[in-house]
Design a protein around this motif. Structure first.
Motif, PDB file in Angstrom:
ATOM      1  N   SER A  84       0.818  -1.225   0.000  1.00 36.90           N
ATOM      2  CA  SER A  84       0.000   0.000   0.000  1.00 36.90           C
ATOM      3  C   SER A  84       0.846   1.267   0.000  1.00 36.90           C
ATOM      4  O   SER A  84       0.335   2.348  -0.302  1.00 36.90           O
ATOM      5  CB  SER A  84      -0.936   0.006   1.212  1.00 36.90           C
ATOM      6  N   ARG A  85       2.121   1.153   0.290  1.00 39.51           N
ATOM      7  CA  ARG A  85       2.998   2.320   0.364  1.00 39.51           C
ATOM      8  C   ARG A  85       3.519   2.774  -0.992  1.00 39.51           C
ATOM      9  O   ARG A  85       4.173   3.818  -1.082  1.00 39.51           O
ATOM     10  CB  ARG A  85       4.194   2.031   1.296  1.00 39.51           C
TER      11      ARG A  85
ATOM     12  N   ARG B 161      -5.982   7.142  -3.397  1.00 41.02           N
ATOM     13  CA  ARG B 161      -6.354   6.548  -2.110  1.00 41.02           C
ATOM     14  C   ARG B 161      -5.117   6.517  -1.224  1.00 41.02           C
ATOM     15  O   ARG B 161      -4.020   6.166  -1.674  1.00 41.02           O
ATOM     16  CB  ARG B 161      -6.893   5.137  -2.338  1.00 41.02           C
ATOM     17  N   SER B 162      -5.271   6.871   0.048  1.00 42.37           N
ATOM     18  CA  SER B 162      -4.112   6.911   0.938  1.00 42.37           C
ATOM     19  C   SER B 162      -3.606   5.492   1.211  1.00 42.37           C
ATOM     20  O   SER B 162      -4.382   4.526   1.184  1.00 42.37           O
ATOM     21  CB  SER B 162      -4.483   7.584   2.255  1.00 42.37           C
ATOM     22  N   PRO B 163      -2.295   5.334   1.488  1.00 40.70           N
ATOM     23  CA  PRO B 163      -1.773   3.999   1.810  1.00 40.70           C
ATOM     24  C   PRO B 163      -2.506   3.335   2.968  1.00 40.70           C
ATOM     25  O   PRO B 163      -2.817   2.137   2.913  1.00 40.70           O
ATOM     26  CB  PRO B 163      -0.305   4.283   2.151  1.00 40.70           C
TER      27      PRO B 163
ATOM     28  N   ARG C 229      -0.674   0.007  -4.707  1.00 41.91           N
ATOM     29  CA  ARG C 229      -2.073   0.416  -4.564  1.00 41.91           C
ATOM     30  C   ARG C 229      -2.871   0.062  -5.818  1.00 41.91           C
ATOM     31  O   ARG C 229      -4.041  -0.315  -5.733  1.00 41.91           O
ATOM     32  CB  ARG C 229      -2.164   1.917  -4.259  1.00 41.91           C
TER      33      ARG C 229
ATOM     34  N   THR D 169      -6.078  -2.371  -5.481  1.00 40.26           N
ATOM     35  CA  THR D 169      -7.407  -1.754  -5.611  1.00 40.26           C
ATOM     36  C   THR D 169      -7.721  -1.235  -7.013  1.00 40.26           C
ATOM     37  O   THR D 169      -8.739  -0.566  -7.206  1.00 40.26           O
ATOM     38  CB  THR D 169      -7.562  -0.583  -4.614  1.00 40.26           C
TER      39      THR D 169
ATOM     40  N   PRO E 143      -6.463   4.675  -8.269  1.00 42.94           N
ATOM     41  CA  PRO E 143      -6.076   4.131  -6.953  1.00 42.94           C
ATOM     42  C   PRO E 143      -4.966   4.916  -6.282  1.00 42.94           C
ATOM     43  O   PRO E 143      -4.835   4.878  -5.059  1.00 42.94           O
ATOM     44  CB  PRO E 143      -5.632   2.702  -7.283  1.00 42.94           C
ATOM     45  N   GLY E 144      -4.169   5.648  -7.083  1.00 42.17           N
ATOM     46  CA  GLY E 144      -3.119   6.448  -6.486  1.00 42.17           C
ATOM     47  C   GLY E 144      -3.632   7.558  -5.599  1.00 42.17           C
ATOM     48  O   GLY E 144      -2.890   8.084  -4.753  1.00 42.17           O
TER      49      GLY E 144
ATOM     50  N   VAL F 273      -5.931   2.065   1.762  1.00 43.68           N
ATOM     51  CA  VAL F 273      -5.806   0.876   0.912  1.00 43.68           C
ATOM     52  C   VAL F 273      -5.493  -0.358   1.752  1.00 43.68           C
ATOM     53  O   VAL F 273      -6.076  -1.434   1.553  1.00 43.68           O
ATOM     54  CB  VAL F 273      -4.730   1.102  -0.163  1.00 43.68           C
TER      55      VAL F 273
ATOM     56  N   THR G 140      -8.113  -3.553   2.167  1.00 40.22           N
ATOM     57  CA  THR G 140      -7.660  -4.879   1.764  1.00 40.22           C
ATOM     58  C   THR G 140      -7.784  -5.859   2.923  1.00 40.22           C
ATOM     59  O   THR G 140      -8.200  -7.015   2.745  1.00 40.22           O
ATOM     60  CB  THR G 140      -6.214  -4.829   1.247  1.00 40.22           C
TER      61      THR G 140
END
Length: 276
Positions: free
Chosen positions: A162-163, A182-184, A168, A172, A179-180, A187, A191
């Motif tokens: 997610s980082r 969305r914050s880590p 991401r 997602t 999806p970029g 995400v 998940t």
């Protein structure tokens, strides 16, 4: 503030008690928000602040998803039962006929509540139930693959993926067009929500025979569909309009299956217009 409430619902085994978790914010007319399969109430976080400026917003974790426990043994995850659970939830909160907005599975449930005249208005974003059989099989196989992938990853690996933007996208990209954005942390959390959803298989199995075929008279209905929805293709919105001819069909340019993150301002405007 996230809270939980317990109440009873009728079942084939008699009255059964269950609990539902939810987030509530704002003031004004009540607006109930329903997420899709495998997700949690935080799917609505990108638009919560905008909506809460003029609405009493209640974002719920559906039974067996997010922080809500599964339904009691023997209580089915079919459309009518979960619709009754949501009716009982509103009654327990003292909410009379809220506006309701839902995404995917949540959109289908919102329409079910509208069909039962339990709500003031319905806004359904890429609602399930308007598919052909081939489209349903494609969507269900994609959802199963997403669930299998989430369960195959350790929490530590999910956090690591997610980082990065590529991670991401891998986690997602099926549901978000961007999806970029969305914050880590979001995400990773969603998940993990998919990975741990206790109601996933029962809900998917119950949806296998679902087709929404009825009009929703006497309740204002808005149907929104992202132009980049990769899970439920946008032509299903045309079918929905034919089945519910009085509905307002709204195009969501550049949005994916879960559009709230792709364009929060547009989605919030659609929800506020639909609940006005």
């Amino acid at each position: 503030m996230v809270a939980s409430i317990s109440f009873s619902v009728a079942s084939p085994q008699g009255s059964r008690k269950l609990s539902v978790s939810y987030e509530r914010a704002g003031a004004g007319e009540p607006l109930l928000l329903l997420h899709g399969i495998g997700h949690h109430w935080q799917a609505w976080e990108p638009v919560m602040g905008i909506l809460a400026a003029g609405r009493d917003v209640i974002a719920v974790d559906l039974p067996g998803f997010g922080a809500s426990p599964p339904l009691p043994p023997g209580v089915p995850y079919d459309l009518s039962t979960v619709g009754a659970v949501l009716g009982g939830f509103c009654e327990a909160l003292g909410i009379d006929r809220p506006h309701v907005a839902g995404n995917s599975l949540g959109g289908l449930l919102a329409l079910e509540l509208g069909r039962g005249r339990l709500v003031r208005s319905v806004t359904a974003l890429s609602p399930a139930g308007f598919w052909s059989e081939a489209e349903r099989r494609y969507a269900f196989s994609t959802l199963r693959a997403m669930r299998t992938g989430a369960r195959a990853l350790s929490p530590a690996l999910i956090d690591s993926l997610s980082r990065t933007a590529a991670g991401r996208m891998a986690l997602t990209g099926t549901i978000y067009a961007r999806p970029g954005r969305r914050s880590p942390d979001a995400v990773a959390a969603e998940t993990l929500a998919l990975r741990g959803a206790t109601g996933f298989h029962q809900t998917l199995a119950a949806g296998g025979a679902v087709l929404f075929r009825d009009d929703v008279p006497d309740v204002p209905v808005t149907i929104g569909w992202g132009t980049r929805d990769r899970l439920l293709l946008r032509r299903q919105g045309i079918r929905a309009k034919h089945i519910i001819p009085g509905a307002r069909l709204v195009r969501l340019p550049g949005c994916g299956h879960v559009p709230m993150n792709d364009n929060p301002g547009l989605v919030a405007r659609v929800l506020l217009d639909g609940s006005s």
